[in-house]
Design an enzyme around this catalytic site. Structure first.
Site, PDB file in Angstrom:
ATOM      1  N   GLY A 278      -3.596  13.324  21.196  1.00 22.49           N
ATOM      2  CA  GLY A 278      -3.773  13.910  22.189  1.00 22.49           C
ATOM      3  C   GLY A 278      -3.226  14.504  23.745  1.00 22.49           C
ATOM      4  N   GLY A 279      -2.617  12.990  24.175  1.00 20.86           N
ATOM      5  CA  GLY A 279      -1.625  13.185  25.531  1.00 20.86           C
ATOM      6  C   GLY A 279      -0.480  14.337  25.050  1.00 20.86           C
TER       7      GLY A 279
ATOM      8  N   GLU B 112      -8.694   5.929  14.305  1.00 20.05           N
ATOM      9  CA  GLU B 112      -8.190   6.511  16.104  1.00 20.05           C
ATOM     10  C   GLU B 112      -8.730   4.550  16.587  1.00 20.05           C
ATOM     11  OE1 GLU B 112      -6.917   9.868  17.458  1.00 20.05           O
ATOM     12  OE2 GLU B 112      -9.330   9.640  17.565  1.00 20.05           O
TER      13      GLU B 112
ATOM     14  N   HIS C 255     -15.705  11.440  18.328  1.00 12.18           N
ATOM     15  CA  HIS C 255     -14.989  10.727  18.950  1.00 12.18           C
ATOM     16  C   HIS C 255     -14.638   9.347  20.275  1.00 12.18           C
ATOM     17  CE1 HIS C 255     -11.025  10.385  21.703  1.00 12.18           C
ATOM     18  NE2 HIS C 255     -10.529  11.015  20.760  1.00 12.18           N
TER      19      HIS C 255
ATOM     20  N   ASN D 237      -6.009  17.826  20.069  1.00 10.69           N
ATOM     21  CA  ASN D 237      -6.941  17.489  21.084  1.00 10.69           C
ATOM     22  C   ASN D 237      -6.436  17.403  21.945  1.00 10.69           C
ATOM     23  OD1 ASN D 237      -9.673  16.234  22.144  1.00 10.69           O
ATOM     24  ND2 ASN D 237      -9.108  14.659  21.204  1.00 10.69           N
TER      25      ASN D 237
HETATM   26  P1  PGA Z   1      -3.741   9.904  22.614  1.00 14.11           P
HETATM   27  O1  PGA Z   1      -5.219  10.632  22.076  1.00 14.11           O
HETATM   28  O2  PGA Z   1      -3.117  10.359  21.710  1.00 14.11           O
HETATM   29  O3  PGA Z   1      -4.049  10.433  23.748  1.00 14.11           O
HETATM   30  O4  PGA Z   1      -3.806   8.946  22.088  1.00 14.11           O
HETATM   31  C1  PGA Z   1      -6.103  10.638  21.006  1.00 14.11           C
HETATM   32  C2  PGA Z   1      -7.411  10.779  20.348  1.00 14.11           C
HETATM   33  O5  PGA Z   1      -7.906  10.464  21.778  1.00 14.11           O
HETATM   34  O6  PGA Z   1      -7.594  12.084  19.911  1.00 14.11           O
END
Ligand code: PGA
Length: 219
Positions: free
Chosen positions: A203-204, A144, A93, A8
């Site tokens: 995400g990151g 999440e 999300h 993502n």
């Molecule tokens: P993150 O984000 O891996 O940066 O914690 C996950 C997401 O929001 O789907």
């Protein structure tokens, strides 16, 4: 069932050039991996220009609108996404729920719109109750926990496993459930091997080409 790793990208990167470099870098880096499915969900404007010639790498979107067409300024329909080659759509999300005020009713309509186009919704939840009146057969769930998103402190694996069981008890043992929240190359495998998730929503770490490739290759 092959593990599913979903990137993502959120509202990143800022240019098409960077998006292409990241996409092509991941595609090249994972081309020899087997028994794993990887999906990249870029921002809308980049989707058209990112084509995968790697069977392991699919395209997804981070959202879509529920109506088929019409006077909805700024929105994007599921048919448009399907036409551009998307196979998955992230929905609900927590950033959309909190920042943009998306409700369960909105998300439910979006799930239906995505299924209608024969794409796969990836429904993000942080509580089991968010499945009510929204989840439908053919939808992948991503658990999440809010405290773990973008914070660097991922959820305790035993707690995540408990949630996984609750979700499976509600929708069925065979349904595909992902974990998301501060995944990196060190903790990724544990959520699959120890906690028992069927994949990850990242995400990151999905914006750092080498790190993302490392995660995919370790699984
Ligand atoms: P993150 O984000 O891996 O940066 O914690 C996950 C997401 O929001 O789907």
């Amino acid at each position: 069932m092959k593990p599913l790793i979903v990137a993502n990208w959120k509202m990143n990167p800022q240019t098409l050039q960077e998006a292409k470099e990241l996409f092509d870098g991941v595609s090249e880096g994972i081309k020899d991996t087997k028994n794993i499915e990887v999906v990249i969900c870029p921002p809308f404007p980049f989707i058209f220009n990112l084509k995968s010639n790697n069977l392991n790498l699919k395209l997804g979107s981070q959202d879509c609108f529920w109506a088929e067409s019409g006077a909805y300024t700024g929105e994007v329909s599921s048919k448009m996404l399907k036409d551009l080659g998307c196979q998955y759509v992230i929905l609900g999300h927590s950033e959309r729920r909190r920042v943009l005020g998306e409700t369960g009713e909105d998300i439910s309509k979006k799930v239906q719109a995505v299924l209608k186009e024969k794409m796969i919704p990836i429904l993000c939840i942080d509580k089991v109750s968010q499945l009510d009146n929204v989840w439908q057969k053919g939808t992948i769930v991503a658990f999440e926990p809010l405290f773990a998103i973008g914070t660097g402190s991922s959820c305790d694996k035993a707690d995540a496993k408990k949630m996984l069981m609750e979700i499976k008890n509600k929708i069925g043992k065979k349904e595909q459930i992902l974990y998301g929240g501060s995944i990196d190359s060190k903790n990724a495998l544990g959520y699959i091997k120890e906690a028992g998730f069927d994949g990850l929503l990242i995400g990151g770490a999905s914006l750092v080409c080498e790190e993302f490739i490392k995660i995919v290759k370790n699984i």
